[in-house]
Design an enzyme around this catalytic site. Sequence first.
Site, mmCIF file in Angstrom:
data_model
loop_
_atom_site.group_PDB
_atom_site.id
_atom_site.type_symbol
_atom_site.label_atom_id
_atom_site.label_comp_id
_atom_site.label_asym_id
_atom_site.label_seq_id
_atom_site.Cartn_x
_atom_site.Cartn_y
_atom_site.Cartn_z
ATOM 1 N N ASP A 115 -8.129 -0.568 5.973
ATOM 2 C CA ASP A 115 -7.047 -1.103 6.801
ATOM 3 C C ASP A 115 -6.045 -0.022 7.176
ATOM 4 O OD1 ASP A 115 -6.119 -0.826 4.168
ATOM 5 O OD2 ASP A 115 -6.174 -2.965 3.799
ATOM 6 N N ASP A 170 -1.871 -12.214 -4.298
ATOM 7 C CA ASP A 170 -2.226 -13.483 -3.644
ATOM 8 C C ASP A 170 -3.739 -13.578 -3.383
ATOM 9 O OD1 ASP A 170 -2.609 -11.664 -1.584
ATOM 10 O OD2 ASP A 170 -1.152 -12.555 -0.221
ATOM 11 N N HIS A 220 -5.623 -11.278 -1.837
ATOM 12 C CA HIS A 220 -6.142 -10.620 -0.624
ATOM 13 C C HIS A 220 -7.056 -9.442 -0.964
ATOM 14 C CE1 HIS A 220 -2.287 -7.949 -0.526
ATOM 15 N NE2 HIS A 220 -3.289 -7.140 -0.803
ATOM 16 N N GLU A 278 -5.231 -11.838 4.195
ATOM 17 C CA GLU A 278 -4.343 -12.686 3.401
ATOM 18 C C GLU A 278 -4.957 -14.085 3.275
ATOM 19 O OE1 GLU A 278 -2.108 -11.303 1.837
ATOM 20 O OE2 GLU A 278 -0.754 -10.036 3.016
HETATM 21 C C1 F6R Z 1 -5.373 -1.260 0.419
HETATM 22 C C2 F6R Z 1 -5.705 -2.675 0.502
HETATM 23 C C3 F6R Z 1 -5.057 -3.716 -0.362
HETATM 24 C C4 F6R Z 1 -4.785 -3.263 -1.782
HETATM 25 C C5 F6R Z 1 -4.090 -4.374 -2.567
HETATM 26 C C6 F6R Z 1 -3.760 -3.963 -3.986
HETATM 27 O O1 F6R Z 1 -6.166 -0.514 1.322
HETATM 28 O O2 F6R Z 1 -6.504 -2.990 1.306
HETATM 29 O O3 F6R Z 1 -5.905 -4.847 -0.396
HETATM 30 O O4 F6R Z 1 -5.980 -2.905 -2.413
HETATM 31 O O5 F6R Z 1 -2.922 -4.752 -1.905
HETATM 32 O O6 F6R Z 1 -2.836 -2.906 -3.948
HETATM 33 P P1 F6R Z 1 -2.408 -2.138 -5.268
HETATM 34 O O7 F6R Z 1 -3.616 -1.422 -5.754
HETATM 35 O O8 F6R Z 1 -1.339 -1.192 -4.820
HETATM 36 O O9 F6R Z 1 -1.931 -3.164 -6.230
#
Ligand code: F6R
Length: 263
Positions: free
Chosen positions: A66, A135, A137, A142
């Site tokens: 992303d 959440d 995702h 989301e």
């Molecule tokens: C990042 C992404 C997100 C993260 C998720 C967890 O490229 O796609 O899905 O993997 O938000 O983030 P952290 O590891 O910072 O808790």
Amino acid sequence: MDVWIEPEADAVARLAADFVQDAVGAGEITLGLATGSTPVATYRELIRRHREEGLSFDRVHVVLLDEYVGIAPDHPQSYRRFIRDTFTNAVGIAPDRVHGPAGDAVDLAAAGADYEALLQRLPPRALQLLGIGRDGHIGFNEPTSSLASRTRVKTLHPDTRADNARFFADSESVPVHALTMGIGTILEARRLVLLATGDTKAAAVAAAVEGPVSASVPASALQLHPAAMVVIDEAAAGGLAHRAYHAEVAAHRPAWQRPGAGA
Ligand code: F6R
């Protein structure tokens, strides 16, 4: 789903690095990488193996999950910059082999379609690393994202923006939108490796692994994939109802399922 519960976060990083090492040993491949905090220890371990053990990334292309909308590739908070600074530069993967959705494009729908086309042209995506949001995702899909979705613009949940405010001056500076691989796009990788550490992820992990497959918990879509691995520490495993069974599986895991077995 194949659940690997490790004693602590460093062991999660080493095991994840083992899976990545297996993938890069398989020839010309594409690695799907995640950003955020969780995989950073894995990237550090891979850099160590590159420097000390000669692990080569010469035949690897990288695709990111992303990118924030409105953020150019060289912006300090861009995910393309993050992955170059955190990992790919250190292991000799040239910037022109590191790809991410063009969040700074004028026509974001076309940018999503272009990214899907690029994923088809690149060598097979042998492994996709994933983190998980509180959440549930994956990527920036989301809750209520279609399980069949492709790369497109999503509106970030306010909780996600709050969680990611630590990378920005303040939460108001976190972009509202992101261009993200869809859940359908993610599921096309040959192997999925979802990482989670810490008790703040325990509820999301439990819902993803043991709850129903539901767009309300995007990570539950991993249940539909034939080679999905969930690599977590004890704290992130804290909500699993089948904790004892996962230990039983680990105790009797066949050798061919372990990293290094050529899976
Ligand atoms: C990042 C992404 C997100 C993260 C998720 C967890 O490229 O796609 O899905 O993997 O938000 O983030 P952290 O590891 O910072 O808790």
